[in-house]
Enzyme design. Structure first.
Site, PDB file in Angstrom:
ATOM      1  N   ASP A 238      44.686 -34.179  32.610  1.00 17.83           N
ATOM      2  CA  ASP A 238      45.500 -34.206  33.825  1.00 17.83           C
ATOM      3  C   ASP A 238      44.700 -33.537  34.943  1.00 17.83           C
ATOM      4  O   ASP A 238      44.906 -32.370  35.262  1.00 17.83           O
ATOM      5  CB  ASP A 238      46.826 -33.479  33.570  1.00 17.83           C
TER       6      ASP A 238
ATOM      7  N   HIS B  45      48.856 -20.481  28.290  1.00 12.69           N
ATOM      8  CA  HIS B  45      48.460 -21.003  29.599  1.00 12.69           C
ATOM      9  C   HIS B  45      49.392 -20.506  30.692  1.00 12.69           C
ATOM     10  O   HIS B  45      48.939 -19.997  31.727  1.00 12.69           O
ATOM     11  CB  HIS B  45      48.462 -22.533  29.558  1.00 12.69           C
TER      12      HIS B  45
ATOM     13  N   GLN C 294      47.233 -28.453  45.322  1.00 17.13           N
ATOM     14  CA  GLN C 294      48.418 -28.045  44.565  1.00 17.13           C
ATOM     15  C   GLN C 294      48.996 -26.739  45.096  1.00 17.13           C
ATOM     16  O   GLN C 294      50.215 -26.589  45.226  1.00 17.13           O
ATOM     17  CB  GLN C 294      48.057 -27.902  43.086  1.00 17.13           C
TER      18      GLN C 294
ATOM     19  N   ARG D  29      43.331 -27.995  42.654  1.00 17.95           N
ATOM     20  CA  ARG D  29      44.077 -26.733  42.724  1.00 17.95           C
ATOM     21  C   ARG D  29      44.370 -26.297  44.151  1.00 17.95           C
ATOM     22  O   ARG D  29      45.409 -25.661  44.401  1.00 17.95           O
ATOM     23  CB  ARG D  29      43.288 -25.635  41.999  1.00 17.95           C
TER      24      ARG D  29
ATOM     25  N   LYS E  72      47.991 -33.706  41.776  1.00 17.31           N
ATOM     26  CA  LYS E  72      47.942 -34.206  40.406  1.00 17.31           C
ATOM     27  C   LYS E  72      47.897 -35.732  40.316  1.00 17.31           C
ATOM     28  O   LYS E  72      47.451 -36.272  39.305  1.00 17.31           O
ATOM     29  CB  LYS E  72      49.195 -33.739  39.649  1.00 17.31           C
TER      30      LYS E  72
ATOM     31  N   GLU F 238      44.874 -31.798  27.542  1.00 11.22           N
ATOM     32  CA  GLU F 238      46.246 -31.994  27.100  1.00 11.22           C
ATOM     33  C   GLU F 238      46.316 -33.032  25.985  1.00 11.22           C
ATOM     34  O   GLU F 238      45.340 -33.735  25.693  1.00 11.22           O
ATOM     35  CB  GLU F 238      47.133 -32.431  28.270  1.00 11.22           C
TER      36      GLU F 238
ATOM     37  N   GLU G 283      42.587 -30.423  32.979  1.00 10.87           N
ATOM     38  CA  GLU G 283      43.610 -29.859  32.105  1.00 10.87           C
ATOM     39  C   GLU G 283      43.533 -30.606  30.780  1.00 10.87           C
ATOM     40  O   GLU G 283      43.838 -31.804  30.722  1.00 10.87           O
ATOM     41  CB  GLU G 283      45.008 -29.963  32.725  1.00 10.87           C
TER      42      GLU G 283
ATOM     43  N   GLU H  16      41.976 -21.102  34.434  1.00 13.05           N
ATOM     44  CA  GLU H  16      42.073 -19.969  33.506  1.00 13.05           C
ATOM     45  C   GLU H  16      40.699 -19.398  33.186  1.00 13.05           C
ATOM     46  O   GLU H  16      40.505 -18.183  33.167  1.00 13.05           O
ATOM     47  CB  GLU H  16      42.729 -20.414  32.207  1.00 13.05           C
TER      48      GLU H  16
ATOM     49  N   ASP I 235      54.706 -34.748  32.792  1.00  9.25           N
ATOM     50  CA  ASP I 235      53.798 -33.718  32.282  1.00  9.25           C
ATOM     51  C   ASP I 235      54.570 -32.416  32.117  1.00  9.25           C
ATOM     52  O   ASP I 235      55.276 -31.976  33.035  1.00  9.25           O
ATOM     53  CB  ASP I 235      52.637 -33.517  33.255  1.00  9.25           C
TER      54      ASP I 235
ATOM     55  N   THR J  96      44.952 -39.492  36.078  1.00  7.32           N
ATOM     56  CA  THR J  96      45.231 -38.894  34.778  1.00  7.32           C
ATOM     57  C   THR J  96      44.523 -39.759  33.747  1.00  7.32           C
ATOM     58  O   THR J  96      44.833 -40.949  33.628  1.00  7.32           O
ATOM     59  CB  THR J  96      46.739 -38.848  34.481  1.00  7.32           C
TER      60      THR J  96
END
Length: 418
Positions: free
Chosen positions: A233, A133, A240, A237, A253, A201, A199, A360, A126, A257
């Site tokens: 993905d 971002h 992480q 958080r 993560k 993607e 996420e 975000e 990834d 996925t």
């Protein structure tokens, strides 16, 4: 009565698209299919009943997974795609295929179809290719410092993920357990993630492999990349944040996925090619795409939460392209394998409604987002369903669609004590 598919020019899955997938009917064997409107062409079955040069590829098309076809290389991909297009655009052939039962409907309750992971994933990487971002995340976590790290404009940053937890759209996503530490805590705690995120993607699927020790330059990307799919993905958080220093994402993560059940051939996206954003820093020769093939892609993503629109990230704004990512991935001599999957990283644009993750959108959890029905979210709750969709221009005012990817969050499961 034989139902012959009728596909109009404005259908997102018409003859300009023809994405590949793997399906089964009534619990039967897995088969390679090509989506045409709301129907699926049984590719192996079609090749067995129709004459033509494609017959020599019958074994590839009858496989239960896309990997043999992907490994066959670009000349075979081109020949098979041309054959499929000719079958589906010739009225007589289309009626013959429908009469043989080789074009079932995706939504037929009498013959339910199950869509499977279309290819066996070899490796998963990834990247972190959106400047918008990366800069927004930098401002959230480092408000007094430069938002981008010193290396960001010089190379595509990435991490090596877990291939075994790549799942097909529709697979439930179980809230992960792990360590996380509150800002005011002296030691970490353990439990279900409280800051589960998405996420949005785009994934790129490798077909043709490469030998160990031989880098793959940008000019060779088209010979190795089979197709494109949407990808979520999922990210915990809080896990992480506690684990990522100094080696980057790991358990935050690797629990899931999600990818689409449909892989859009790279050739179907020729009408979406566009120049990437201007480069603000000189690039080393192996990443310098000045004057070369344009690898930016004008893909218009949409993020839905419980059926309500969250955002519309623009893929054309991505700073690093798939060709640059592939070149960087292999520049040290790392080999490619059929079924390798690499993802773009979160797709985000400059506007507040163009962000591709809740981190975000909520500014790190500070500002809840309000959905059209009045409900609010900071991060995902159990029972939430996230869907990613996208379309791309196909020339002459036409559009094609990328297969959606959906996942519903299920509650965490209690870890076993032994």
């Amino acid at each position: 009565m034989i139902e012959v598919p009728t596909v109009t020019e404005d259908d997102l899955f018409g003859p300009d698209n023809l994405p590949y997938g793997v399906f089964s009917a009534d619990g039967g064997p897995r088969r390679i299919g090509v989506r045409y409107g709301n129907h699926v062409l049984d590719l192996g079955g079609a090749a067995a009943v129709l004459d033509g040069p494609h017959r020599r590829h019958a074994a590839l098309l009858a496989a239960p997974v896309l990997n043999p076809l992907m490994a066959a290389g670009r000349p075979v991909w081109t020949e098979v795609r041309a054959a499929v297009r000719s079958w589906l655009t010739d009225p007589g052939t289309l009626r013959l295929l429908a009469g043989r039962g080789l074009l079932p409907r995706l939504d037929d309750p009498g013959r339910p179809l199950t869509l499977h992971l279309p290819f066996e994933v070899a490796d998963y990487v990834d990247f972190y290719a959106s400047e918008h971002h990366a800069a927004t995340v930098g401002r959230i976590f480092r408000p007094e410092a430069e938002p981008l790290t010193p290396n960001w404009k010089h190379l595509p940053i990435g991490y090596h993920g877990r291939a075994g937890t790549v799942v097909v759209s529709g697979t439930p996503v179980i809230r992960p357990h792990g360590q996380h530490r509150a800002p005011d805590a002296a030691a970490p705690g353990f439990g279900p993630s409280r800051r589960l995120d998405i996420e949005a993607e785009v994934g790129f699927v490798v077909g043709t492999p490469s030998p160990l020790g031989e880098p793959v330059g940008m000019a060779a990307a088209r010979d190795h990349l089979f197709g494109v799919c949407l990808l979520n993905d999922w990210s915990a958080r809080d896990l992480q944040a506690w684990e990522y220093r100094p080696l980057g994402p790991f358990l935050g993560k690797s629990f899931a996925t999600s990818v689409s059940a449909w892989v859009t051939p790279l050739d179907a996206l020729d009408g979406a090619r566009t120049a990437p954003p201007p480069r603000s820093h000189p690039l080393l020769p192996y990443l310098d795409d000045t004057g070369g093939e344009e690898w930016g892609l004008d893909l218009r993503l949409e993020v839905l939460l419980n059926g309500q629109r969250l955002s519309g990230p623009p893929f054309a704004a991505m700073y690093w392209t798939a060709a640059q990512q592939l070149a960087h991935l292999t520049v040290n001599g790392a080999s490619l394998r059929t079924g390798d999957l690499f993802a773009s990283g979160t797709v985000s644009g400059p506007g507040p409604h163009e962000r591709g993750c809740l981190l975000e959108m909520t500014w790190g959890g500070r500002d809840p987002v309000r959905l059209p029905d009045g409900t609010e979210r900071v991060f995902l709750e159990d029972g939430d369903e996230v869907t990613l969709t996208a379309w791309a221009p196909a020339g002459a005012g036409r559009r094609i669609g990328l297969g959606e990817v959906t996942g519903r969050v299920e509650p965490a499961r209690t870890p076993r004590s032994s």
